[in-house]
Design a protein around this motif. Structure first.
Motif, mmCIF file in Angstrom:
data_model
loop_
_atom_site.group_PDB
_atom_site.id
_atom_site.type_symbol
_atom_site.label_atom_id
_atom_site.label_comp_id
_atom_site.label_asym_id
_atom_site.label_seq_id
_atom_site.Cartn_x
_atom_site.Cartn_y
_atom_site.Cartn_z
ATOM 1 N N THR A 15 0.856 -1.187 0.000
ATOM 2 C CA THR A 15 0.000 0.000 0.000
ATOM 3 C C THR A 15 0.891 1.236 0.000
ATOM 4 N N LEU A 16 2.204 0.985 0.060
ATOM 5 C CA LEU A 16 3.121 2.107 0.151
ATOM 6 C C LEU A 16 3.166 2.845 -1.186
ATOM 7 N N GLY A 17 3.669 4.044 -1.145
ATOM 8 C CA GLY A 17 3.808 4.781 -2.391
ATOM 9 C C GLY A 17 2.870 5.944 -2.473
ATOM 10 N N GLN A 19 1.188 8.801 -0.381
ATOM 11 C CA GLN A 19 1.057 9.482 0.900
ATOM 12 C C GLN A 19 -0.333 10.113 0.920
ATOM 13 N N THR A 50 -1.060 2.970 6.918
ATOM 14 C CA THR A 50 0.108 2.383 6.256
ATOM 15 C C THR A 50 -0.234 1.053 5.590
ATOM 16 N N GLN A 84 -2.583 -4.963 4.028
ATOM 17 C CA GLN A 84 -1.254 -5.548 4.048
ATOM 18 C C GLN A 84 -1.100 -6.439 5.276
ATOM 19 N N VAL A 87 4.843 -7.875 6.092
ATOM 20 C CA VAL A 87 5.870 -6.940 5.596
ATOM 21 C C VAL A 87 7.210 -7.391 6.138
ATOM 22 N N ASN A 89 10.964 -6.132 5.600
ATOM 23 C CA ASN A 89 11.837 -5.155 4.963
ATOM 24 C C ASN A 89 13.298 -5.463 5.223
ATOM 25 N N ARG A 96 6.117 -8.400 0.534
ATOM 26 C CA ARG A 96 4.806 -7.926 0.990
ATOM 27 C C ARG A 96 3.727 -8.934 0.596
ATOM 28 N N MET B 41 7.659 8.793 -0.037
ATOM 29 C CA MET B 41 8.385 9.114 1.185
ATOM 30 C C MET B 41 9.307 10.311 0.967
ATOM 31 N N LYS B 83 8.099 5.315 9.059
ATOM 32 C CA LYS B 83 7.155 4.250 9.435
ATOM 33 C C LYS B 83 5.824 4.442 8.718
ATOM 34 N N LYS B 84 5.387 5.693 8.631
ATOM 35 C CA LYS B 84 4.102 6.008 7.993
ATOM 36 C C LYS B 84 4.115 5.618 6.513
ATOM 37 N N ALA B 85 5.314 5.681 5.917
ATOM 38 C CA ALA B 85 5.437 5.312 4.500
ATOM 39 C C ALA B 85 5.581 3.803 4.316
ATOM 40 N N GLY B 86 5.640 3.043 5.409
ATOM 41 C CA GLY B 86 5.675 1.586 5.309
ATOM 42 C C GLY B 86 7.062 0.986 5.320
#
Lengths: 233, 116
Positions: A15-17, A19, A50, A84, A87, A89, A96, B41, B83-86
């Motif tokens: 779901t990132l990307g 904002q 997030t 999600q 995760v 990283n 993901r 980000m 963190k907010k951006a994953g």
């Protein structure tokens, strides 16, 4: 090689990307045995957190049947949710896994879209590094009005063609396999090579889909071409 | 010519002044495998009032910020944004001098063996 983008035809697992939200629109040209059609698709995903995304997909179609008058109108619409679940990283790498639900509604005009509700329940997973990305979507589609349920599977590999820079300037290539098997035994499998150009918050992409396996005599697909853009907002 | 030199000199002075007013942050960020995804980000960093410049080294999982010396973002602020951006934050380093940003090494060309 470095730099990756989201796959063209599959749902990305992250779901990132965004904002907040993004806008995706693309034109889809479908050429079949009995005619052609063009659908303009607009999708707006919104990140509520997030790991939780929801969005709406709207479609408008132009149908050109062979030997008959063409017509156009609103097609069926879809609400989607992505959560999600996993995760992992690492440096320049991430794994993901997300749960997906897509609910389609019969908002389409008569003759343009079938009168049915369909519910896709599945997952999207991806093992993505700056050098390549492997993606998969798996799911089951429940359909109303005597339409057979469908098992869907998609696989994709993505490779970057330009070195990474910031602000972003990327050129990526994707090879995707898109398959579906309904409960009547009809199996459709397509190969979809695609390319993608990214500059800053803008992405432009195209993908040509060629059928490898499809049931004969059911308005066979010759090819499908999509050309579209995504903008981070 | 004189005007151009004056303008050029003015720009150089402003750049030097900005550097004098700047501090530098180097952050290790885990999970940045999709730069388009990480672009959001970068936008968040750029939206911070005290951030002058953002650089990313995706292959090394690093972000470099040039920030206002009078208003340096805290580790907690930076961690919250990442963190907010994953993504996950690793080490965060502060410096009065610019950090060296890793440059992608070009592939070594194979030298032809000319023989002896």
């Amino acid at each position: 090689m470095s730099a990756q983008g989201p796959p063209v035809r599959l749902t990305a697992p992250g779901t990132l990307g965004f904002q907040g939200s993004a806008l995706r629109t693309f034109g889809s040209f479908d050429n079949r045995e009995q005619g052609s059609s063009y659908t303009q698709v607009v999708a707006v995903p919104y990140n509520f957190s997030t790991d939780f995304q929801a969005g709406l997909i709207m479609r408008y179609s132009f149908i050109n049947p062979n030997g008959r008058n063409s017509f156009n109108g609103l097609n069926n619409s879809t609400l989607f949710l992505k959560h999600q679940l996993v995760v992992k990283n690492d440096v320049a790498r991430t794994f993901r896994l997300s749960a997906l639900i897509r609910q389609s509604f019969p908002t389409g005009k008569e003759m343009i879209a079938p009168e049915l509700y369909s519910t896709f329940i599945g997952i999207s997973a991806g093992d993505i590094s700056t050098k390549r990305g492997f993606y998969t979507n798996l799911g089951y589609v429940l359909r109303t009005n005597d339409f057979s349920d469908v098992f869907q599977y998609d696989l994709a590999v993505g490779l970057p063609l330009l070195p990474q820079v910031y602000p972003l300037k990327q050129f990526n290539t994707f090879l995707e396999l898109n398959g579906s098997l309904d409960l009547d035994g009809n199996h459709v499998l397509s190969l979809s090579p695609g390319i993608q150009f990214i500059k800053g918050i803008f992405l432009i992409e195209t993908s040509l889909q060629l059928p490898l396996i499809q049931p004969s005599g059911l308005n066979e697909k010759e090819f499908n071409l999509i050309l579209g853009t995504r903008i981070l907002m | 010519m004189t005007i151009l030199l004056l303008i050029g000199g003015n720009i150089t002075m402003k750049a030097q002044q900005l550097l004098l007013d700047a501090s530098f942050v180097k952050m290790e960020i885990k999970g940045m495998a999709c730069p388009f995804c990480a672009g959001g980000m970068g936008k968040s960093f750029e939206a911070m009032e005290n951030v002058q410049k953002v650089d990313m080294a995706f292959d090394h999982g690093l972000a470099f910020l040039t920030v206002n010396k009078q208003n340096v973002p805290t580790k907690e602020e930076l961690e919250r944004i990442v963190k907010k951006a994953g993504f996950n934050v690793g080490e965060i380093l502060y410096s009065e001098e610019p950090f060296e940003i890793p440059v992608r090494s070009k592939k070594k060309k194979k030298k032809k063996n000319k023989g002896t």
